[in-house]
Write an enzyme that holds these catalytic residues in place. Structure first.
Site, PDB file in Angstrom:
ATOM      1  CG  ASP A  87      28.754  10.805  -4.411  1.00  0.00           C
ATOM      2  OD1 ASP A  87      28.007  11.714  -4.816  1.00  0.00           O
ATOM      3  OD2 ASP A  87      29.292   9.958  -5.156  1.00  0.00           O
ATOM      4  CD  GLU A  97      30.554  13.154  -8.304  1.00  0.00           C
ATOM      5  OE1 GLU A  97      30.261  12.673  -7.190  1.00  0.00           O
ATOM      6  OE2 GLU A  97      30.092  12.708  -9.373  1.00  0.00           O
ATOM      7  CE1 TYR A 144      36.846   6.365  -3.133  1.00  0.00           C
ATOM      8  CE2 TYR A 144      37.910   5.633  -5.177  1.00  0.00           C
ATOM      9  CZ  TYR A 144      37.008   6.450  -4.520  1.00  0.00           C
ATOM     10  OH  TYR A 144      36.256   7.341  -5.235  1.00  0.00           O
ATOM     11  CG  HIS A 194      28.681  10.077 -14.295  1.00  0.00           C
ATOM     12  ND1 HIS A 194      27.636  10.949 -14.074  1.00  0.00           N
ATOM     13  CD2 HIS A 194      29.244   9.879 -13.061  1.00  0.00           C
ATOM     14  CE1 HIS A 194      27.558  11.234 -12.782  1.00  0.00           C
ATOM     15  NE2 HIS A 194      28.534  10.613 -12.133  1.00  0.00           N
ATOM     16  NE  ARG A 226      33.019   9.629  -5.362  1.00  0.00           N
ATOM     17  CZ  ARG A 226      32.731   8.601  -4.584  1.00  0.00           C
ATOM     18  NH1 ARG A 226      33.627   7.632  -4.422  1.00  0.00           N
ATOM     19  NH2 ARG A 226      31.576   8.512  -3.970  1.00  0.00           N
ATOM     20  CD  GLU A 239      32.132  10.624 -10.154  1.00  0.00           C
ATOM     21  OE1 GLU A 239      32.048  10.059  -9.050  1.00  0.00           O
ATOM     22  OE2 GLU A 239      31.182  10.724 -10.934  1.00  0.00           O
ATOM     23  CG  HIS A 293      27.859   1.827  -5.397  1.00  0.00           C
ATOM     24  ND1 HIS A 293      27.605   0.962  -6.431  1.00  0.00           N
ATOM     25  CD2 HIS A 293      28.341   2.959  -5.982  1.00  0.00           C
ATOM     26  CE1 HIS A 293      27.920   1.541  -7.581  1.00  0.00           C
ATOM     27  NE2 HIS A 293      28.377   2.750  -7.336  1.00  0.00           N
ATOM     28  CG  HIS A 351      25.459   7.308 -13.533  1.00  0.00           C
ATOM     29  ND1 HIS A 351      25.807   6.065 -13.080  1.00  0.00           N
ATOM     30  CD2 HIS A 351      26.089   8.182 -12.693  1.00  0.00           C
ATOM     31  CE1 HIS A 351      26.600   6.175 -12.029  1.00  0.00           C
ATOM     32  NE2 HIS A 351      26.786   7.444 -11.772  1.00  0.00           N
ATOM     33  CG  ASP A 369      -2.111  -0.923   1.055  1.00  0.00           C
ATOM     34  OD1 ASP A 369      -2.257  -1.473  -0.047  1.00  0.00           O
ATOM     35  OD2 ASP A 369      -2.845  -1.126   2.031  1.00  0.00           O
ATOM     36  CG  HIS A 383      35.439   5.419  -9.518  1.00  0.00           C
ATOM     37  ND1 HIS A 383      35.617   6.708  -9.959  1.00  0.00           N
ATOM     38  CD2 HIS A 383      35.735   5.437  -8.184  1.00  0.00           C
ATOM     39  CE1 HIS A 383      35.975   7.475  -8.932  1.00  0.00           C
ATOM     40  NE2 HIS A 383      36.075   6.725  -7.850  1.00  0.00           N
ATOM     41  CG  ASP A 395      27.140  12.947  -8.837  1.00  0.00           C
ATOM     42  OD1 ASP A 395      27.386  12.705  -7.638  1.00  0.00           O
ATOM     43  OD2 ASP A 395      27.418  12.157  -9.759  1.00  0.00           O
TER      44      ASP A 395
HETATM   45  N1  GLY Z   1      26.771   9.686  -7.117  1.00  0.00           N
HETATM   46  C1  GLY Z   1      26.933   8.816  -8.197  1.00  0.00           C
HETATM   47  C2  GLY Z   1      28.185   9.024  -8.892  1.00  0.00           C
HETATM   48  O1  GLY Z   1      29.040   9.747  -8.407  1.00  0.00           O
HETATM   49  O2  GLY Z   1      28.381   8.540  -9.968  1.00  0.00           O
HETATM   50 MN    MN Z   2      29.171  11.060 -10.141  1.00  0.00          MN
HETATM   51 MN    MN Z   3      28.659  11.265  -6.947  1.00  0.00          MN
END
Ligand code: GLY
Ligand code: MN
Ligand code: MN
Length: 435
Positions: free
Chosen positions: A256, A404, A384, A350, A402, A380, A239, A357, A36, A346, A267
């Site tokens: 982030d 960004e 790590y 993006h 990081r 970004e 993540h 993304h 619900d 990574h 972002d």
């Molecule tokens: N927050 C998602 C990324 O940095 O790609």
């Molecule tokens: Mn990002």
């Molecule tokens: Mn991000």
């Protein structure tokens, strides 16, 4: 976004579709969370881009050259009983008056009306594979036309991926979109500044997250993605969204988090010491990531290709890892062998837009695409140094950094939409000391 912008987008798409074509696309379905309870409704980005129409259970049909009107919207009818519970609906009149439809019909009548609109068209533009129920519905409408073949009806012979022309359009942001993205980025920037001001040892990660949600909602926005607030070791989990640990004196915290306003995302990531002062090791790692980010941002300019900012960042990160004694060898060979991957796994960014993304190809005919004014991307880089990496001097352990920002390509360089969040060691320490 004013109506003219949506009209202009539909016109541009119809020009790209050419003669005797039809495009059909659906609003996002409502999605259940648990019994619900539904997730807050978020319109499909493509649908929103072409209509601004905020309701579920709607279908947009574009038919270039149709005499009675080229933009047709199927949507829910007004319903006083339902509107008592769920609030007002635009209805067919609202679809025409407020959302620029030339013609609007009840969505409950779509099976009777839409097949006739497909009949005789050469090409059907649609997005297959995202929404299986809608894929089935499209096949059903096409089959309805096919069953009338003996009376002379002709179904579209070509199915064309709508996302090719549409996502190329979305990749290049208009001036109005850039201003909307800057507004979103500046709300996120305010939230990151606020977090630096209130962070202290003993604070739960979720309490720091709450500062972001507060600023986002105060500005009529929602999180563009679940915020990551990771102290110490958690900052090395890419993540991490649990946000349930307690921030410790002497650790870094990696945040982030970005807001989405009117379907445009921001972002931003910042990493700072929980107690306001970087240790020597934290500072050494931080300075490398910052230098990598600056090198990557400098490589964002028209004519450079998509991968050049990543290549610039990688060179600085790898040299930095060598300077720290975490990698040994030659920079080129270490890059070629991807020896940095335990520390940086990574990419450097993006596309950013309505989706965090965002859509748009990264290569064209196998080659990295060139950057053009109006594109927006994130930069970004990170390092790590998780305690699971063997043979690392313990003093570097659990330092995750990081940084960004959101960067628009301009005619002669770049424009940082997310500017104004402390970023150098001195700026961060000053902000956290309340200077
Ligand atoms: N927050 C998602 C990324 O940095 O790609
Ligand atoms: Mn990002
Ligand atoms: Mn991000």
């Amino acid at each position: 976004m004013d109506q003219q912008e949506y009209t202009r987008r539909r016109r541009e798409l119809m020009n790209l579709m050419g003669e005797n074509a039809v495009a059909v696309l659906a609003a996002a379905p409502e999605r259940p969370r648990n019994r619900d309870v539904e997730h807050p409704y978020r319109q499909d980005s493509d649908f929103h881009y072409l209509t601004g129409f905020p309701e579920p259970e709607a279908v947009l049909v574009l038919i270039p050259g149709r005499e009675q009107g080229e933009t047709i919207l199927f949507c829910r009818e007004r319903d006083p009983d339902k509107e008592v519970w769920d609030g007002p609906r635009a209805g067919q009149d609202g679809a025409c008056e407020r959302y620029g439809a030339d013609d609007a019909f009840p969505v409950d009548d779509i099976d009777d009306i839409l097949p006739g609109m497909l009949e005789g068209k050469d090409r059907l533009y649609c997005t297959m594979g995202l929404n299986p129920d809608f894929d089935q519905a499209i096949l059903g409408w096409v089959n309805q036309v096919r069953t009338r073949a003996r009376s002379g009806a002709r179904a579209p012979g070509e199915f064309v991926a709508l996302e090719h022309p549409l996502h190329e359009m979305r990749l290049i942001k208009s001036l109005a979109e850039l201003e909307q993205m800057r507004a979103a980025a500046q709300v996120s920037a305010e939230a990151h500044r606020r977090a630096m001001g209130v962070c202290h040892p003993g604070m739960p990660e979720y309490a720091l997250e709450a500062e972001f949600q507060y600023v986002f909602r105060r500005n009529n926005g929602w999180q563009a993605y679940p915020p990551i607030v990771g102290g110490g070791r958690n900052g090395c989990i890419l993540h991490y969204i649990d946000n349930s640990a307690t921030l410790q004196d002497g650790d870094l915290v990696l945040i982030d988090a970005g807001v989405e306003i009117d379907c445009y995302a921001s972002d931003i990531t910042r990493t700072f010491p929980v107690n306001g002062r970087f240790s020597a090791e934290q500072r050494a790692v931080y300075e490398i990531v910052l230098a990598a980010q600056e090198a990557a941002i400098a490589a964002v300019r028209p004519g450079n290709h998509w991968n050049m900012p990543h290549e610039a960042a990688l060179r600085v990160l790898v040299q930095g890892l060598m300077d720290l004694g975490l990698l040994q060898g030659e920079v080129d060979a270490l890059i070629e062998d991807e020896a940095y991957r335990p520390f940086f796994m990574h990419r450097t960014g993006h596309w950013l837009g309505m989706d965090v993304h965002d859509v748009g190809d990264y290569r064209i005919d196998g080659e990295w695409r060139l950057l053009e004014p109006g594109m927006v991307l994130t930069i970004e880089p990170g390092l790590y140094i998780a305690d699971s990496i063997p043979e690392v001097d313990p003093r570097w352990r659990n330092i995750g950094v990081r940084i960004e920002d959101d960067v628009a390509v301009t005619a002669d360089g770049q424009d940082i939409l997310s500017a104004g969040v402390p970023k150098t060691v001195a700026e961060i320490e000053a902000a956290m000391a309340g200077d």
